[in-house]
Design a protein around this motif. Structure first.
Motif, short mmCIF file in Angstrom:
data_model
loop_
_atom_site.label_atom_id
_atom_site.label_comp_id
_atom_site.label_asym_id
_atom_site.label_seq_id
_atom_site.Cartn_x
_atom_site.Cartn_y
_atom_site.Cartn_z
N VAL A 30 10.71 6.09 6.89
CA VAL A 30 11.04 5.17 7.99
C VAL A 30 9.83 4.43 8.54
N ASP A 31 8.71 4.50 7.86
CA ASP A 31 7.52 3.78 8.30
C ASP A 31 7.56 2.35 7.76
N LYS A 32 7.16 1.38 8.59
CA LYS A 32 7.21 -0.02 8.19
C LYS A 32 6.07 -0.42 7.26
N LYS A 33 4.97 0.34 7.28
CA LYS A 33 3.77 -0.08 6.56
C LYS A 33 3.41 0.82 5.38
N LYS A 34 3.88 2.07 5.40
CA LYS A 34 3.51 3.01 4.35
C LYS A 34 4.74 3.73 3.81
N ASN A 35 4.61 4.24 2.58
CA ASN A 35 5.66 5.07 2.01
C ASN A 35 5.08 6.40 1.55
N ILE A 36 5.91 7.24 1.00
CA ILE A 36 5.50 8.60 0.64
C ILE A 36 4.37 8.61 -0.40
N LEU A 37 4.37 7.64 -1.30
CA LEU A 37 3.30 7.57 -2.30
C LEU A 37 1.97 7.22 -1.67
N ASP A 38 1.98 6.34 -0.68
CA ASP A 38 0.75 6.01 0.04
C ASP A 38 0.13 7.26 0.67
N ILE A 39 0.98 8.10 1.27
CA ILE A 39 0.48 9.32 1.91
C ILE A 39 -0.07 10.28 0.87
N TYR A 40 0.61 10.40 -0.26
CA TYR A 40 0.11 11.26 -1.35
C TYR A 40 -1.29 10.84 -1.78
N ILE A 41 -1.48 9.54 -1.96
CA ILE A 41 -2.79 9.03 -2.39
C ILE A 41 -3.86 9.32 -1.34
N GLU A 42 -3.51 9.12 -0.07
CA GLU A 42 -4.47 9.40 1.01
C GLU A 42 -4.89 10.86 1.03
N LYS A 43 -3.98 11.76 0.73
CA LYS A 43 -4.27 13.19 0.81
C LYS A 43 -5.02 13.71 -0.41
N THR A 44 -4.86 13.07 -1.54
CA THR A 44 -5.41 13.62 -2.78
C THR A 44 -6.62 12.88 -3.32
#
Length: 199
Positions: A30-44
Motif C-alpha cells: 500500500v505504499d505509493k513510492k515503494k514495493n516489497i522488492l524495493d524493501i528487499y533490496i534495501e535490506k540485503t
C-alpha cells in the motif's frame, strides 16, 4: 520493548536491520513510492550510511519539535520524546522509532512535515500506508492509540487519531513474518504480485 536511544539519522541506518513502520506499508502493498522488492533490496544490499546533513531529513528533524508542540497546544495533551529504537517483544525483526508518547494514555504521536503533492493524503481519509504504519508501530510499542500530526506546506496543521486494530495487526504480523523468514533470511527475492504493486 525498549532498545537503544538513537537520533533520527542513526535510526534510519539501523532500520535496515529489521522491518520498520514505513517498510511495513510497502511489504503490505500500500505504499505509493515503494514495493516489497524495493524493501528487499534495501535490506540485503550494502548502501551508503546516511549523514546528518543530507537532504530534507535535516529539516524534518528540526521541524518535528514544532509539530509536537503544536499538537500539544491544539489537542490539550502533553507529550514527551519517545524512548528511542523499539523492538517488538515477540518478533525481534519488527522495529519502530517513536517520535513522541502521549502522557496520560497508552498512545504515541507521529510528527510529519508534508509538502506539495503529499498534502492531499491528509485532506480526507488517511492513506492505507499510514494506517499500516500506525498498526505496526502500535504492535511494537504495545500502544492502544496512534496520533499523526502534520504541518502541511508550512501553512496548515492537522492531526488525526487511529485506534488499535488487533485483527489488522495479525495480518501485518503474518505478512512481515513471511517476508523476513522466507525472503530476507533465505536471500530469496520476493515477487511483486497484484496486491503488492505500489500505486
Amino acid at each position: 520493548m525498549r532498545g537503544r536511544s538513537l537520533n533520527r539519522f542513526d535510526w534510519i541506518n539501523e532500520s535496515r536491520k529489521g522491518i520498520d513502520a514505513c517498510d511495513a506499508a510497502a511489504i503490505m502493498g500500500v505504499d505509493k513510492k515503494k514495493n516489497i522488492l524495493d524493501i528487499y533490496i534495501e535490506k540485503t544490499r550494502r548502501t551508503k550510511k546516511i549523514n546528518i546533513m543530507e537532504d530534507a531529513l535535516y529539516w524534518d528533524l528540526k521541524l518535528e519539535e514544532l509539530v509536537a508542540r503544536e499538537f500539544a497546544f491544539r489537542s490539550g495533551k502533553k507529550v514527551r520524546k519517545g524512548s528511542g529504537q523499539q523492538y517488538d517483544k515477540d518478533y525481534k525483526y519488527m522495529i519502530t522509532n517513536i517520535d513522541r508518547t502521549v502522557n496520560g494514555e497508552n498512545g504515541i504521536l507521529e510528527c510529519k512535515v508534508v509538502k506539495n503533492d503529499e498534502a492531499k493524503d491528509f485532506e480526507e481519509d488517511l492513506l492505507n500506508s499510514y494506517l499500516v504504519q500506525a498498526q505496526h508501530s502500535m504492535k511494537v510499542k504495545g500502544a492502544d492509540a496512534y496520533y499523526i500530526a502534520a504541518l502541511i506546506n508550512s501553512e496548515r496543521f492537522i492531526y488525526k487519531k487511529i485506534d488499535r486494530d488487533d485483527n489488522f495487526i495479525s495480518k501485518i504480523i503474518e505478512t512481515e513474518k513471511d517476508f523476513w523468514i522466507n525472503h530476507i533470511e533465505k536471500k530469496v527475492k520476493p515477487e511483486i504480485n497484484k496486491k503488492q504493486i505500489s500505486y
